[in-house]
Design a protein around this motif. Structure first.
Motif, mmCIF file in Angstrom:
data_model
loop_
_atom_site.group_PDB
_atom_site.id
_atom_site.type_symbol
_atom_site.label_atom_id
_atom_site.label_comp_id
_atom_site.label_asym_id
_atom_site.label_seq_id
_atom_site.Cartn_x
_atom_site.Cartn_y
_atom_site.Cartn_z
ATOM 1 N N GLU A 117 0.721 -1.255 0.192
ATOM 2 C CA GLU A 117 0.019 0.122 -0.133
ATOM 3 C C GLU A 117 0.583 1.487 -0.026
ATOM 4 N N GLN A 118 2.190 1.238 0.462
ATOM 5 C CA GLN A 118 2.852 2.276 0.688
ATOM 6 C C GLN A 118 3.791 2.541 -0.697
ATOM 7 N N GLY A 119 3.676 1.538 -1.703
ATOM 8 C CA GLY A 119 4.405 1.697 -2.867
ATOM 9 C C GLY A 119 5.851 1.043 -2.728
ATOM 10 N N LYS A 120 5.763 0.302 -1.771
ATOM 11 C CA LYS A 120 7.351 -0.610 -1.584
ATOM 12 C C LYS A 120 7.209 -1.790 -2.225
ATOM 13 N N GLU A 121 8.197 -1.984 -2.988
ATOM 14 C CA GLU A 121 8.400 -3.445 -3.480
ATOM 15 C C GLU A 121 8.334 -4.627 -2.442
ATOM 16 N N THR A 122 7.711 -5.608 -2.770
ATOM 17 C CA THR A 122 7.912 -6.781 -1.691
ATOM 18 C C THR A 122 8.081 -7.949 -2.699
ATOM 19 N N THR A 123 8.326 -9.157 -1.852
ATOM 20 C CA THR A 123 8.676 -10.624 -2.455
ATOM 21 C C THR A 123 7.766 -10.849 -3.563
ATOM 22 N N SER A 124 8.282 -11.095 -4.795
ATOM 23 C CA SER A 124 7.060 -11.450 -5.865
ATOM 24 C C SER A 124 7.577 -12.790 -6.428
ATOM 25 N N PHE A 125 8.710 -13.382 -6.079
ATOM 26 C CA PHE A 125 8.837 -14.770 -6.483
ATOM 27 C C PHE A 125 9.954 -15.359 -5.592
ATOM 28 N N ARG A 126 9.924 -16.795 -5.473
ATOM 29 C CA ARG A 126 10.792 -17.479 -4.656
ATOM 30 C C ARG A 126 11.282 -18.550 -5.159
ATOM 31 N N PRO A 127 12.221 -19.122 -4.353
ATOM 32 C CA PRO A 127 13.008 -20.369 -5.007
ATOM 33 C C PRO A 127 11.849 -21.854 -4.242
ATOM 34 N N PHE A 128 12.387 -22.893 -5.119
ATOM 35 C CA PHE A 128 11.641 -24.014 -4.536
ATOM 36 C C PHE A 128 12.226 -24.418 -2.989
ATOM 37 N N GLU A 129 11.331 -24.713 -2.301
ATOM 38 C CA GLU A 129 11.868 -24.742 -0.931
ATOM 39 C C GLU A 129 12.532 -26.260 -0.440
ATOM 40 N N GLY A 130 13.460 -26.418 -0.972
ATOM 41 C CA GLY A 130 14.300 -27.900 -0.700
ATOM 42 C C GLY A 130 14.870 -27.747 0.746
ATOM 43 N N ILE A 131 15.645 -28.773 0.646
ATOM 44 C CA ILE A 131 16.454 -28.974 1.913
ATOM 45 C C ILE A 131 17.434 -27.749 2.188
ATOM 46 N N ARG A 132 18.185 -27.286 1.637
ATOM 47 C CA ARG A 132 19.139 -26.147 1.559
ATOM 48 C C ARG A 132 18.246 -24.726 2.184
ATOM 49 N N TYR A 133 17.314 -24.743 1.441
ATOM 50 C CA TYR A 133 16.578 -23.468 1.708
ATOM 51 C C TYR A 133 15.764 -23.514 3.103
ATOM 52 N N ALA A 157 14.762 -6.624 -15.564
ATOM 53 C CA ALA A 157 14.213 -7.400 -17.097
ATOM 54 C C ALA A 157 13.672 -8.617 -16.677
ATOM 55 N N PRO A 158 12.842 -9.199 -17.661
ATOM 56 C CA PRO A 158 12.379 -10.438 -17.217
ATOM 57 C C PRO A 158 13.306 -11.396 -16.913
ATOM 58 N N ILE A 159 12.969 -12.606 -15.784
ATOM 59 C CA ILE A 159 13.770 -13.570 -15.712
ATOM 60 C C ILE A 159 13.002 -14.745 -15.460
ATOM 61 N N VAL A 160 13.665 -15.875 -15.830
ATOM 62 C CA VAL A 160 13.125 -17.181 -15.272
ATOM 63 C C VAL A 160 13.237 -17.505 -13.852
ATOM 64 N N VAL A 161 12.295 -17.748 -13.122
ATOM 65 C CA VAL A 161 12.130 -18.131 -11.551
ATOM 66 C C VAL A 161 11.650 -19.389 -11.603
ATOM 67 N N ASP A 162 11.592 -19.880 -10.229
ATOM 68 C CA ASP A 162 11.153 -21.405 -9.852
ATOM 69 C C ASP A 162 9.585 -21.266 -9.536
ATOM 70 N N PHE A 163 9.189 -20.218 -8.994
ATOM 71 C CA PHE A 163 7.544 -19.844 -8.854
ATOM 72 C C PHE A 163 7.688 -18.502 -8.343
ATOM 73 N N ILE A 164 6.236 -17.955 -8.838
ATOM 74 C CA ILE A 164 6.077 -16.486 -8.700
ATOM 75 C C ILE A 164 4.954 -16.643 -7.511
ATOM 76 N N ILE A 165 4.769 -15.569 -6.769
ATOM 77 C CA ILE A 165 3.856 -15.484 -5.760
ATOM 78 C C ILE A 165 2.360 -15.538 -6.310
ATOM 79 N N GLY A 166 1.520 -16.154 -5.589
ATOM 80 C CA GLY A 166 0.149 -16.651 -6.104
ATOM 81 C C GLY A 166 -1.025 -15.539 -6.190
ATOM 82 N N SER A 167 -0.725 -14.541 -5.903
ATOM 83 C CA SER A 167 -1.665 -13.411 -5.810
ATOM 84 C C SER A 167 -2.067 -12.895 -7.170
#
Length: 303
Positions: free
Chosen positions: A126-142, A166-176
Motif C-alpha cells: 500500500e505504501q508503494g514499496k516493492e515486496t517479494t514477488s518470486f521465490r525458489p523451490f523450498e528444498g532442504i538447503r533453503y 528485465a524479465p527472468i526465469v524463476v522457480d515460482f511466482i507469488i500466487g496473488s
C-alpha cells in the motif's frame, strides 16, 4: 493478429468489498471487451454474498458463481476455470489492486516467448514499496539454512535478495497474480484441488517445468497486493500452511526430502514448544501428520 481474450478468476471469501475494489481497478485500466471476470464465492456469509451480487449486477463482463462449500484456493479457482473461455487465464486474489494496464504487455511477452507457461509481476504494498514477488523451490538447503545460503551455493539462480530490471526465469511466482497461457494450464490439469490453502503456486510452477514450460517474473509491471487482507493469521492457518508444504514436497520432490524437512520442522518446533503455546500446538500436529491431508481445514467445515 486476432485480439487475445483473457479470463480473470477471482475467489471471494467474506471479502466482498475487497473483491469489488479489485474488479473496479481492473476495469479502470483494462479493456472490458477483451476480458471476462469470473467471481467464485467460497460459501461466504449471507450478507457478504448479498453485497457482492447487488454491486456486480451492473457490471457487464462479470460472471458470478456461488459454491455451497468453501473449496479453498485451488478447487475454487478450478470451479471458476470451468466457465473460462479465454486464451489466457489470470488468477487474481481479491486483495489485489491494479495500478496500470498489464494484460497487453503480458500477452506480447508470452507471444514472443512460447516457452512461457505462467508469468508474475512485481508486487508493491500500500505504501508503494516493492515486496517479494518470486521465490525458489523450498528444498532442504533453503529450509535448513535459509535464502542467503541458497544464494551463495546457487549463484546463477535468481535471488530474492536482488533487484531485477528485465524479465527472468524463476522457480515460482507469488500466487496473488498468476497469468497463464491457457494451453500450458490445460497440459498440467490446472491447480491440484487436494491443497486447500498455500503452496498452490509451488506445485503448479513445478509441474509446468516438468512439461517444458518456464515461469517468468516481469519486474517492470506492477500491482498492489494488500497482503493479509483476504485472510488474517491464526494457528489453524499456520498448520494448514505446513500441511500443504509437506504434501507438495512429498508429491514433487520425493520421499527423502520430505522426511528430512518434516523431521527438521518437528525438531524446530519441539525446541520452541516450551516457550509459546502456539508452538506446542504446531509441534503436536506435526507429530500426528502423515502423508495424507486428513488434518486439513477442508475436513472441519460444516455444510
Amino acid at each position: 493478429m486476432k485480439k487475445k481474450h483473457i479470463s480473470i478468476i477471482i475467489i471471494n471469501y467474506n471479502t466482498s468489498s475487497l473483491t469489488l475494489n479489485c474488479i473496479s481497478s481492473i476495469n479502470a485500466f483494462e479493456e472490458s471487451k477483451s476480458t471476462e471476470i469470473i467471481v467464485v464465492d467460497n460459501a461466504s456469509k449471507e450478507e457478504e454474498v448479498e453485497h457482492l451480487i447487488n454491486n456486480l449486477k451492473n457490471i457487464d463482463n462479470v460472471t458470478f458463481i456461488q459454491s455451497k462449500i468453501n473449496l479453498g484456493f485451488a478447487a475454487g479457482n478450478m470451479l471458476g476455470f470451468q466457465y473460462a473461455k479465454g486464451d489466457y487465464y489470470a488468477f487474481i486474489n481479491s486483495d489485489v489492486l491494479f495500478v496500470e494496464a498489464v494484460f497487453e504487455s503480458l500477452i506480447s511477452f508470452m507471444e514472443e516467448n512460447q516457452n512461457a507457461g505462467v508469468c508474475g509481476l512485481q508486487i508493491i504494498n500500500e505504501q508503494g514499496k516493492e515486496t517479494t514477488s518470486f521465490r525458489p523451490f523450498e528444498g532442504i538447503r533453503y529450509k535448513l539454512f535459509g535464502k542467503k545460503f541458497l544464494a551463495f551455493t546457487q549463484p546463477k539462480k535468481p535471488s530474492m535478495l536482488k533487484k531485477y530490471n528485465a524479465p527472468i526465469v524463476v522457480d515460482f511466482i507469488i500466487g496473488s497474480f498468476m497469468f497463464f497461457r491457457a494451453e500450458a494450464f490445460h497440459s498440467i490439469g490446472g491447480f491440484d484441488p487436494n491443497t486447500f490453502l498455500y503452496y498452490e503456486e509451488t506445485d503448479v510452477c513445478y509441474r509446468l517445468l516438468k512439461k517444458g514450460y518456464k515461469t517468468y517474473f516481469l519486474p517492470n509491471l506492477k500491482y498492489i497486493h494488500l497482503e493479509g487482507k483476504s485472510s488474517s493469521f491464526n494457528i489453524n492457518l499456520k498448520i494448514e500452511h505446513l500441511i500443504s508444504y509437506l504434501y507438495v514436497t512429498r508429491k514433487n520432490f520425493g520421499f527423502l526430502k520430505y522426511i528430512v524437512i518434516k523431521y527438521f520442522l518437528i525438531l524446530s518446533y519441539m525446541l520452541k514448544a516450551p516457550f509459546k503455546k502456539k508452538n506446542r500446538s504446531i509441534f503436536l500436529k506435526l507429530l500426528k501428520m502423515q502423508e495424507s491431508l486428513a488434518l486439513s481445514m477442508r475436513h472441519k467445515q460444516k455444510i
